[in-house]
Design an enzyme around this catalytic site. Structure first.
Site, PDB file in Angstrom:
ATOM      1  N   PHE A 138       0.845  -1.189   0.000  1.00 22.35           N
ATOM      2  CA  PHE A 138       0.000   0.000   0.000  1.00 22.35           C
ATOM      3  C   PHE A 138       0.883   1.243   0.000  1.00 22.35           C
ATOM      4  O   PHE A 138       0.579   2.228  -0.665  1.00 22.35           O
ATOM      5  CB  PHE A 138      -0.927  -0.003   1.221  1.00 22.35           C
ATOM      6  CG  PHE A 138      -2.073   0.961   1.086  1.00 22.35           C
ATOM      7  CD1 PHE A 138      -3.231   0.584   0.422  1.00 22.35           C
ATOM      8  CD2 PHE A 138      -2.007   2.239   1.613  1.00 22.35           C
ATOM      9  CE1 PHE A 138      -4.295   1.470   0.281  1.00 22.35           C
ATOM     10  CE2 PHE A 138      -3.053   3.136   1.478  1.00 22.35           C
ATOM     11  CZ  PHE A 138      -4.202   2.747   0.806  1.00 22.35           C
ATOM     12  N   GLU A 139       2.011   1.173   0.719  1.00 18.77           N
ATOM     13  CA  GLU A 139       2.972   2.275   0.712  1.00 18.77           C
ATOM     14  C   GLU A 139       4.389   1.725   0.871  1.00 18.77           C
ATOM     15  O   GLU A 139       4.582   0.664   1.478  1.00 18.77           O
ATOM     16  CB  GLU A 139       2.678   3.263   1.849  1.00 18.77           C
ATOM     17  CG  GLU A 139       1.426   4.078   1.637  1.00 18.77           C
ATOM     18  CD  GLU A 139       0.823   4.615   2.915  1.00 18.77           C
ATOM     19  OE1 GLU A 139      -0.167   5.352   2.815  1.00 18.77           O
ATOM     20  OE2 GLU A 139       1.316   4.286   4.000  1.00 18.77           O
ATOM     21  N   SER A 140       5.357   2.461   0.339  1.00 20.29           N
ATOM     22  CA  SER A 140       6.779   2.213   0.560  1.00 20.29           C
ATOM     23  C   SER A 140       7.409   3.511   1.039  1.00 20.29           C
ATOM     24  O   SER A 140       6.947   4.601   0.698  1.00 20.29           O
ATOM     25  CB  SER A 140       7.474   1.754  -0.729  1.00 20.29           C
ATOM     26  OG  SER A 140       6.952   0.530  -1.196  1.00 20.29           O
TER      27      SER A 140
END
Length: 284
Positions: free
Chosen positions: A43-45
């Protein structure tokens, strides 16, 4: 170049919200960071670069769609990884410089993992929706509005439209359409649906394609909103819940201090360490 897989807001590995962390992203362009985030499908990095002091780092956060000015679970996960790499058994403090704010995060070891808590600063309160506007947004999620409480835009760095819905409305919610234009008019980036009584929420990307598992950037606004509604007390520790509907139950610890500062914390677990086989320059 190595990167790490972590689980945030997770009491044990393979729970909570997954995250990829590049502990030293020097040499990567923003375009490469975006491409790697799409490749990894988290979903996020988050991508870190060392700062002038040992405990200071600059940070950039990406979803599969865009760079974010602030995000919660990547900040906590990154700080936990920094603890693993540099702090040993002692408690530690870190500063992460994001696009629009610098965050202070305290970390310590906890069992086989870590506990991280960030100070998100004071919340800012934006537009309060009319009942008609709130009903429209609830209908966009095929949900039912909880009319006891106001729907309002609140931010501690990333503005959320906090939308109270019934328990059934939360359980049955499914985003029906893209909401970018409607949210832009309100000065919001995302909608966070809340079952107020259960202190449980859900949120999706603006297109409604991906449901987030545990949203630290929403937990701060929710905590401040609950305090404003008389549902919590200043200085009271309490938990928010998320992720149950995607089989990744997560708990987020929150507290609003006497000075209005909002603290958000949770457990973090290390899962994997991987090596990027491509040279950073080749990804420019």
């Amino acid at each position: 170049m190595h990167y790490w897989q972590l689980d945030v807001f997770a009491e044990r590995p393979l729970s909570g919200n997954g995250l990829a962390v590049f502990a030293d992203a020097r040499g990567l362009t923003p375009a490469a960071m975006q491409a790697l985030t799409r490749e990894l499908r988290q979903f996020e990095s988050i991508f870190l670069c060392p700062g002038e002091q040992p405990n200071q780092f600059s940070a950039r956060v990406f979803t599969v769609e865009e760079e974010l000015p602030f995000a919660g679970h990547p900040v906590l996960g990154a700080a936990a990884l920094l603890h693993h790499l540099y702090a040993g058994e002692q408690a530690a403090d870190w500063q992460l410089q994001l696009a629009e704010k610098t965050l202070s995060i305290a970390t310590r070891r906890s069992g086989q993992g870590f506990y991280a808590q960030m100070d998100q600063g004071r919340a800012s309160f934006g537009a309060v929706l009319s009942e008609q506007q709130a009903e429209w947004f609830a209908a966009c999620f095929a949900s039912s509005l909880d009319r006891r409480y106001p729907a309002q835009v609140v931010s501690t760095g990333l503005p959320y439209l906090l939308l109270p819905v019934t328990a059934a409305g939360l359980a049955n919610a499914k985003q029906q359409q893209a909401l970018d234009a409607a949210l832009d008019e309100l000065g919001a980036a995302f909608v966070f649906l809340m079952d107020v009584d259960a202190a449980e929420g859900r949120t999706w990307d603006p297109l409604g394609v991906i449901e987030d598992i545990a949203t630290g950037s929403a937990a701060g606004p929710v905590a401040a909103w609950r305090l404003a509604q008389g549902l919590q007390r200043v200085g009271q520790d309490f938990q928010l819940y998320q992720g149950r509907f995607v089989d990744r139950p997560s708990s987020l610890d929150v507290r609003v201090q006497d000075n209005g500062q909002v603290l958000v914390g949770g457990h973090v677990q290390l899962v994997a360490r991987a090596e990027l086989l491509l040279a950073p320059a080749s990804l420019a």
